[in-house]
Design an enzyme around this catalytic site. Structure first.
Site, PDB file in Angstrom:
ATOM      1  N   ARG A   1       1.277  -1.392  -0.151  1.00 46.99           N
ATOM      2  CA  ARG A   1       0.103   0.257  -0.305  1.00 46.99           C
ATOM      3  C   ARG A   1       0.668   1.178   0.027  1.00 46.99           C
ATOM      4  O   ARG A   1       1.699   1.142   0.941  1.00 46.99           O
ATOM      5  CB  ARG A   1      -1.619   0.367   1.484  1.00 46.99           C
ATOM      6  CG  ARG A   1      -1.717  -1.103   0.965  1.00 46.99           C
ATOM      7  CD  ARG A   1      -3.088  -0.565   1.936  1.00 46.99           C
ATOM      8  NE  ARG A   1      -3.508  -1.990   1.959  1.00 46.99           N
ATOM      9  CZ  ARG A   1      -5.044  -2.108   1.092  1.00 46.99           C
ATOM     10  NH1 ARG A   1      -5.217  -0.438  -0.071  1.00 46.99           N
ATOM     11  NH2 ARG A   1      -5.868  -2.877   1.268  1.00 46.99           N
ATOM     12  N   ASP A   2       0.422   2.586  -0.557  1.00 46.74           N
ATOM     13  CA  ASP A   2       1.320   3.772  -0.643  1.00 46.74           C
ATOM     14  C   ASP A   2       1.505   4.031   0.658  1.00 46.74           C
ATOM     15  O   ASP A   2      -0.032   4.180   1.491  1.00 46.74           O
ATOM     16  CB  ASP A   2       0.747   4.008  -2.254  1.00 46.74           C
ATOM     17  CG  ASP A   2       1.972   5.533  -2.072  1.00 46.74           C
ATOM     18  OD1 ASP A   2       2.316   5.297  -3.045  1.00 46.74           O
ATOM     19  OD2 ASP A   2       1.822   6.757  -1.590  1.00 46.74           O
ATOM     20  N   ILE A   3       1.981   5.030   0.962  1.00 38.50           N
ATOM     21  CA  ILE A   3       2.155   5.152   2.253  1.00 38.50           C
ATOM     22  C   ILE A   3       1.234   6.798   2.216  1.00 38.50           C
ATOM     23  O   ILE A   3       0.807   7.220   3.593  1.00 38.50           O
ATOM     24  CB  ILE A   3       3.538   5.356   3.034  1.00 38.50           C
ATOM     25  CG1 ILE A   3       3.333   5.348   4.398  1.00 38.50           C
ATOM     26  CG2 ILE A   3       4.602   7.111   2.276  1.00 38.50           C
ATOM     27  CD1 ILE A   3       4.945   5.649   4.722  1.00 38.50           C
TER      28      ILE A   3
ATOM     29  N   HIS B   1       2.173   2.347 -10.060  1.00 40.19           N
ATOM     30  CA  HIS B   1       1.201   3.017  -9.197  1.00 40.19           C
ATOM     31  C   HIS B   1       0.123   2.687  -9.639  1.00 40.19           C
ATOM     32  O   HIS B   1      -0.429   2.790 -10.664  1.00 40.19           O
ATOM     33  CB  HIS B   1       0.841   4.501  -9.139  1.00 40.19           C
ATOM     34  CG  HIS B   1       2.168   4.754  -8.695  1.00 40.19           C
ATOM     35  ND1 HIS B   1       1.735   5.817  -7.291  1.00 40.19           N
ATOM     36  CD2 HIS B   1       3.452   5.712  -9.465  1.00 40.19           C
ATOM     37  CE1 HIS B   1       3.197   6.564  -7.108  1.00 40.19           C
ATOM     38  NE2 HIS B   1       3.963   6.470  -8.223  1.00 40.19           N
TER      39      HIS B   1
ATOM     40  N   ASN C   1       5.104   6.973 -13.573  1.00 36.40           N
ATOM     41  CA  ASN C   1       6.419   7.858 -13.242  1.00 36.40           C
ATOM     42  C   ASN C   1       7.035   7.424 -13.791  1.00 36.40           C
ATOM     43  O   ASN C   1       7.813   7.086 -13.339  1.00 36.40           O
ATOM     44  CB  ASN C   1       6.105   8.421 -12.371  1.00 36.40           C
ATOM     45  CG  ASN C   1       4.840   9.376 -11.562  1.00 36.40           C
ATOM     46  OD1 ASN C   1       3.974   9.530 -12.427  1.00 36.40           O
ATOM     47  ND2 ASN C   1       4.526   9.219 -10.201  1.00 36.40           N
TER      48      ASN C   1
ATOM     49  N   HIS D   1       8.402   1.238 -10.569  1.00 36.37           N
ATOM     50  CA  HIS D   1       7.028   0.693  -9.124  1.00 36.37           C
ATOM     51  C   HIS D   1       6.118   0.946 -10.406  1.00 36.37           C
ATOM     52  O   HIS D   1       6.195   2.911 -11.256  1.00 36.37           O
ATOM     53  CB  HIS D   1       7.168   1.429  -8.101  1.00 36.37           C
ATOM     54  CG  HIS D   1       7.241   2.564  -8.040  1.00 36.37           C
ATOM     55  ND1 HIS D   1       8.553   3.245  -7.790  1.00 36.37           N
ATOM     56  CD2 HIS D   1       6.574   4.185  -8.094  1.00 36.37           C
ATOM     57  CE1 HIS D   1       8.438   4.545  -8.072  1.00 36.37           C
ATOM     58  NE2 HIS D   1       7.459   5.190  -7.814  1.00 36.37           N
TER      59      HIS D   1
ATOM     60  N   VAL E   1      10.905   7.892  -6.563  1.00 34.77           N
ATOM     61  CA  VAL E   1      12.151   6.844  -6.541  1.00 34.77           C
ATOM     62  C   VAL E   1      11.861   5.684  -7.188  1.00 34.77           C
ATOM     63  O   VAL E   1      11.740   5.310  -8.561  1.00 34.77           O
ATOM     64  CB  VAL E   1      10.822   5.910  -5.772  1.00 34.77           C
ATOM     65  CG1 VAL E   1      11.954   4.525  -5.203  1.00 34.77           C
ATOM     66  CG2 VAL E   1      10.635   6.278  -4.423  1.00 34.77           C
TER      67      VAL E   1
HETATM   68  P1  AMP Z   1       6.609   8.193  -7.525  1.00 35.62           P
HETATM   69  O1  AMP Z   1       6.562   9.269  -7.180  1.00 35.62           O
HETATM   70  O2  AMP Z   1       5.754   7.755  -8.631  1.00 35.62           O
HETATM   71  O3  AMP Z   1       8.402   7.684  -7.605  1.00 35.62           O
HETATM   72  O4  AMP Z   1       6.445   6.839  -6.888  1.00 35.62           O
HETATM   73  C1  AMP Z   1       6.960   6.990  -5.090  1.00 35.62           C
HETATM   74  C2  AMP Z   1       5.932   6.606  -4.155  1.00 35.62           C
HETATM   75  O5  AMP Z   1       6.155   5.856  -3.033  1.00 35.62           O
HETATM   76  C3  AMP Z   1       4.819   7.663  -3.522  1.00 35.62           C
HETATM   77  O6  AMP Z   1       3.481   7.796  -3.689  1.00 35.62           O
HETATM   78  C4  AMP Z   1       5.230   7.285  -2.411  1.00 35.62           C
HETATM   79  O7  AMP Z   1       3.943   7.823  -1.015  1.00 35.62           O
HETATM   80  C5  AMP Z   1       5.593   6.375  -1.940  1.00 35.62           C
HETATM   81  N1  AMP Z   1       5.951   5.333  -0.694  1.00 35.62           N
HETATM   82  C6  AMP Z   1       7.420   6.352  -0.102  1.00 35.62           C
HETATM   83  N2  AMP Z   1       8.128   5.795   0.835  1.00 35.62           N
HETATM   84  C7  AMP Z   1       7.264   4.610   1.238  1.00 35.62           C
HETATM   85  C8  AMP Z   1       6.959   4.309   2.318  1.00 35.62           C
HETATM   86  N3  AMP Z   1       7.426   4.109   2.812  1.00 35.62           N
HETATM   87  N4  AMP Z   1       5.598   2.635   1.996  1.00 35.62           N
HETATM   88  C9  AMP Z   1       5.193   3.225   0.633  1.00 35.62           C
HETATM   89  N5  AMP Z   1       4.866   3.811   0.102  1.00 35.62           N
HETATM   90  C10 AMP Z   1       6.036   4.730   0.151  1.00 35.62           C
END
Ligand code: AMP
Length: 130
Positions: free
Chosen positions: A35-37, A107, A92, A105, A101
């Site tokens: 799950r996204d944080i 979404h 993204n 990945h 990141v």
């Molecule tokens: P992006 O901006 O497309 O690189 O997406 C990175 C995603 O990782 C964002 O939606 C963040 O909310 C998510 N994220 C970062 N750290 C964590 C974490 N510890 N647990 C879950 N999601 C995370």
């Protein structure tokens, strides 16, 4: 095409190792789903390859298209388990598009069936409008 830069493990690798807590919803041999944080929709999952070899989806598609297909399949299964047969799948790609990141990945954004579509945010996962 962006390759992974630096030698530090990504936040997702650290989650996979159990060094950072997360809500794991699905795991296969090569992919995991959390799950996204910071959810941007009623269902907001991240589908992540276990390997950190690919920084973004363009690198993954060129280097291991079967792994990309595995990500799409995991997205479908995870969305269904969350009660959504229909979902948005967003990669993204590049900092200018909101990628933060650099461990590829996807979404998964969805509203479980029965929830009003209006509960879905219209924006992109980073809060930017397309
Ligand atoms: P992006 O901006 O497309 O690189 O997406 C990175 C995603 O990782 C964002 O939606 C963040 O909310 C998510 N994220 C970062 N750290 C964590 C974490 N510890 N647990 C879950 N999601 C995370």
């Amino acid at each position: 095409m962006t390759e992974r830069v630096g030698t530090e493990p990504s936040v997702f690798t650290r989650i996979l190792r159990g060094e950072i807590p997360s809500e794991m919803v699905l795991q296969t041999d090569d992919v995991f789903v959390i799950r996204d944080i910071a959810p941007q929709a009623p269902v907001h999952l991240l589908v992540i390859p276990k390997t950190d070899a690919y920084a973004d989806v363009t690198a993954l598609a060129a280097g291991d298209p079967k792994l990309l297909a595995s990500m799409v399949e995991a997205a479908k299964v995870a969305a269904q388990r969350a009660g959504a047969s229909d979902f948005r799948l967003i990669f993204n790609t590049g900092a200018g598009a909101g990628q933060t990141v650099f461990h590829v990945h996807a979404h998964v954004l969805a509203a479980p069936q029965g929830l009003d579509e209006g509960t879905m945010t219209g924006g992109m996962p980073d809060g930017e409008e397309a």
